[in-house]
Design an enzyme around this catalytic site. Sequence first.
Site, mmCIF file in Angstrom:
data_model
loop_
_atom_site.group_PDB
_atom_site.id
_atom_site.type_symbol
_atom_site.label_atom_id
_atom_site.label_comp_id
_atom_site.label_asym_id
_atom_site.label_seq_id
_atom_site.Cartn_x
_atom_site.Cartn_y
_atom_site.Cartn_z
ATOM 1 N N ASP A 285 -20.012 9.938 45.938
ATOM 2 C CA ASP A 285 -19.666 8.754 46.705
ATOM 3 C C ASP A 285 -18.909 7.699 45.894
ATOM 4 O O ASP A 285 -18.701 6.582 46.367
ATOM 5 C CB ASP A 285 -20.927 8.121 47.290
ATOM 6 C CG ASP A 285 -21.938 7.720 46.214
ATOM 7 O OD1 ASP A 285 -21.789 8.188 45.062
ATOM 8 O OD2 ASP A 285 -22.865 6.962 46.539
ATOM 9 N N GLN A 286 -18.468 8.015 44.670
ATOM 10 C CA GLN A 286 -17.759 6.988 43.904
ATOM 11 C C GLN A 286 -16.344 6.829 44.471
ATOM 12 O O GLN A 286 -15.745 7.786 44.969
ATOM 13 C CB GLN A 286 -17.722 7.333 42.423
ATOM 14 C CG GLN A 286 -16.880 8.526 42.030
ATOM 15 C CD GLN A 286 -17.025 8.847 40.542
ATOM 16 O OE1 GLN A 286 -18.129 9.009 40.032
ATOM 17 N NE2 GLN A 286 -15.905 8.934 39.846
ATOM 18 N N GLU A 355 16.610 13.482 38.607
ATOM 19 C CA GLU A 355 17.457 14.492 37.990
ATOM 20 C C GLU A 355 18.423 15.080 39.033
ATOM 21 O O GLU A 355 18.138 16.120 39.610
ATOM 22 C CB GLU A 355 16.576 15.579 37.366
ATOM 23 C CG GLU A 355 15.590 15.026 36.346
ATOM 24 C CD GLU A 355 14.656 16.074 35.753
ATOM 25 O OE1 GLU A 355 14.958 17.283 35.814
ATOM 26 O OE2 GLU A 355 13.612 15.682 35.237
ATOM 27 N N TYR A 356 19.623 14.396 39.282
ATOM 28 C CA TYR A 356 20.229 13.335 38.472
ATOM 29 C C TYR A 356 21.027 12.419 39.385
ATOM 30 O O TYR A 356 21.624 12.897 40.357
ATOM 31 C CB TYR A 356 21.175 13.925 37.412
ATOM 32 C CG TYR A 356 20.475 14.884 36.471
ATOM 33 C CD1 TYR A 356 19.780 14.419 35.368
ATOM 34 C CD2 TYR A 356 20.496 16.249 36.737
ATOM 35 C CE1 TYR A 356 19.133 15.311 34.509
ATOM 36 C CE2 TYR A 356 19.845 17.130 35.895
ATOM 37 C CZ TYR A 356 19.159 16.669 34.792
ATOM 38 O OH TYR A 356 18.503 17.524 33.968
ATOM 39 N N MET A 421 16.197 13.162 27.847
ATOM 40 C CA MET A 421 15.664 14.521 27.888
ATOM 41 C C MET A 421 16.503 15.454 27.022
ATOM 42 O O MET A 421 17.262 16.290 27.504
ATOM 43 C CB MET A 421 15.579 14.999 29.334
ATOM 44 C CG MET A 421 14.560 14.212 30.153
ATOM 45 S SD MET A 421 14.334 14.807 31.847
ATOM 46 C CE MET A 421 15.849 14.217 32.605
ATOM 47 N N TRP A 561 7.550 16.549 26.290
ATOM 48 C CA TRP A 561 7.139 17.322 27.463
ATOM 49 C C TRP A 561 6.464 18.592 26.948
ATOM 50 O O TRP A 561 7.115 19.414 26.335
ATOM 51 C CB TRP A 561 8.338 17.686 28.333
ATOM 52 C CG TRP A 561 7.894 18.454 29.539
ATOM 53 C CD1 TRP A 561 7.737 19.808 29.656
ATOM 54 C CD2 TRP A 561 7.517 17.901 30.800
ATOM 55 N NE1 TRP A 561 7.273 20.141 30.896
ATOM 56 C CE2 TRP A 561 7.139 18.985 31.623
ATOM 57 C CE3 TRP A 561 7.451 16.609 31.304
ATOM 58 C CZ2 TRP A 561 6.708 18.798 32.933
ATOM 59 C CZ3 TRP A 561 7.027 16.438 32.608
ATOM 60 C CH2 TRP A 561 6.664 17.521 33.413
#
Length: 581
Positions: A285-286, A355-356, A421, A561
């Site tokens: 229940d949080q 991208e992009y 990137m 990444w």
Amino acid sequence: MVGLASPAQAATSATATYAKGSDWGGGFEGKWTVKNTGTTTITNWTVEWDFPTGTRVTSAWDADVTNVGNRWTAKNKSWAAALAPGASTTFGFNGTGPGAPSNCKINGANCEGGPTDPLPTAPGTPTSSNVTETSAVISWTAATDNTGIKNYDLLRDGLKIATVTGLTYTDNTLAKGTEYSYTVQARDTIDQLGPLSAAHTFTTPGTGPGGNKIKMGYFTNWGVYGRNYHVKNLVTSGSAAKITHINYAFGNVQNGRCTIGDSYSDYERAYTADLSVDGVADTWDQPLRGSFNQLRKLKQQYPHIKILFSFGGWTWSGGFTQAMQNPAAFAQSCYDLVEDPRWADVFDGIDLDWEYPNACGLTCDSSGPAVMKNMAQAFRTKFGPNYLVTAAITADSKTGGKIDAADYGGAAQYLNWYNVMTYDFFGAWSAQGPTAMHSPLNSYIPIPEPAWTSANAIAKLKLKGVPANKLLLGVGFYGRGWTGVTQTLPGGTATGPAPGTYEPGFEDYKVLKNTCPASGTAGGTAYAKCGSNWWGYDTPATIGSKMTWAKNQELGGAFWWEFSGDTSNGELVTAVHNGLQ
């Protein structure tokens, strides 16, 4: 709103009043309201004002704004030309610089207020006291003004962090071992901002997790499934103590809006005690569970870490084109999602991974070169100066390539930094080769495309006007590989992609270091041949060299990444951390 120029006389049939909206340190939003105070309809109107040197309009809406030197002129659009008695209309603009308008005229007559009101003086140079690892008291002496001082804007590293009425402010949001620079400027009772004070710089005590350099990694929401990589792994690997930022990837962009990418991973999954950051299991229940709640727990243990919600990525970039048809609405939707009351305390900003722009990736966009700047400006306007707004961008530095397709230099003024990137230049999508390092720092023989290197990408972005400290060097925690290869050196032929755990031609560093150890380097990146398989990837040693290069280039830091490609003891994160010290 603030009136400028002397009280309207009988012959004056209109007033113009100015109000300053958002201010993000490097820029601001201004708005003028034109009102017909006469007894007959106004058929056209023109507002003129002066800006001090260094303050200028960068874009405007609902009026045509031009300038000659420091004198600015706004003429009505056709639909806003006629104003009946008592009617009003507004136009706005985005600007840069700290100054306020003065010497306002409307249709040649004085606007409402005083014709030229002097700006406040610069406050005294700030001082610091009670400096700890995470806080400091900043004080300054008062400015003066003929109308009186209303309040002061305090700027840290060029971004406004507070507006206060007194002469002191306690900043409790500092990181240890980090240098900070403070300036302050006064605002008078008619909302004119005076000049900035001289800067005061100091460094908080302690050894910071990255000093002034950013050390940021992507955490993927799908990694909790097959990869079994959870927020707790950042702690057990030792990585959490060595990073400064996390990009949580990804949110989606759909129907012109930011949307949740994976609700189960993001905020629904119930974590058991053994996988939870603090060893406490979630309850049914949080109000918040999933990775968002785990990130909240991580920040409680490592308060120096800032977390950004990243939207888009290769698969979900297609929605940006539609979204940018209404930049303000797009930015509003993203702000509402990032600041959802259930997890507003988790995120410190937003990362835009398109991208992009004005180029092709998984999909193609033809919005025009200004779209990147327009997006950055809209998001800074909405998120304001105290949120991080960043973007992951192409490293294609060929003449006529993707960097040339959009105004990355113009957009940089609104962003905290770019994640460049500088990986995936080459891979087994070219099934027959030639074999090549996917993330070369420098050119080498025989690189398939000489322009495609990290060094060339960074150099081109600098030439486009992007400051070096707003560029982060990208590192891949994985390799790209081919099979059917007979040549050990790069440049060999192949028959297709090498087998990979999750996809052909792709493998994590944590696997490659054992199954195909590096045997040489080229272009600042390692390579290895094992049987008929050939791989190019970064190792702790090549990452260390790249970090030295990044420091010599005065870059803002590095990012990678992504976390789950690293070893269980965080070898690659450690290499970034040590290399940027």
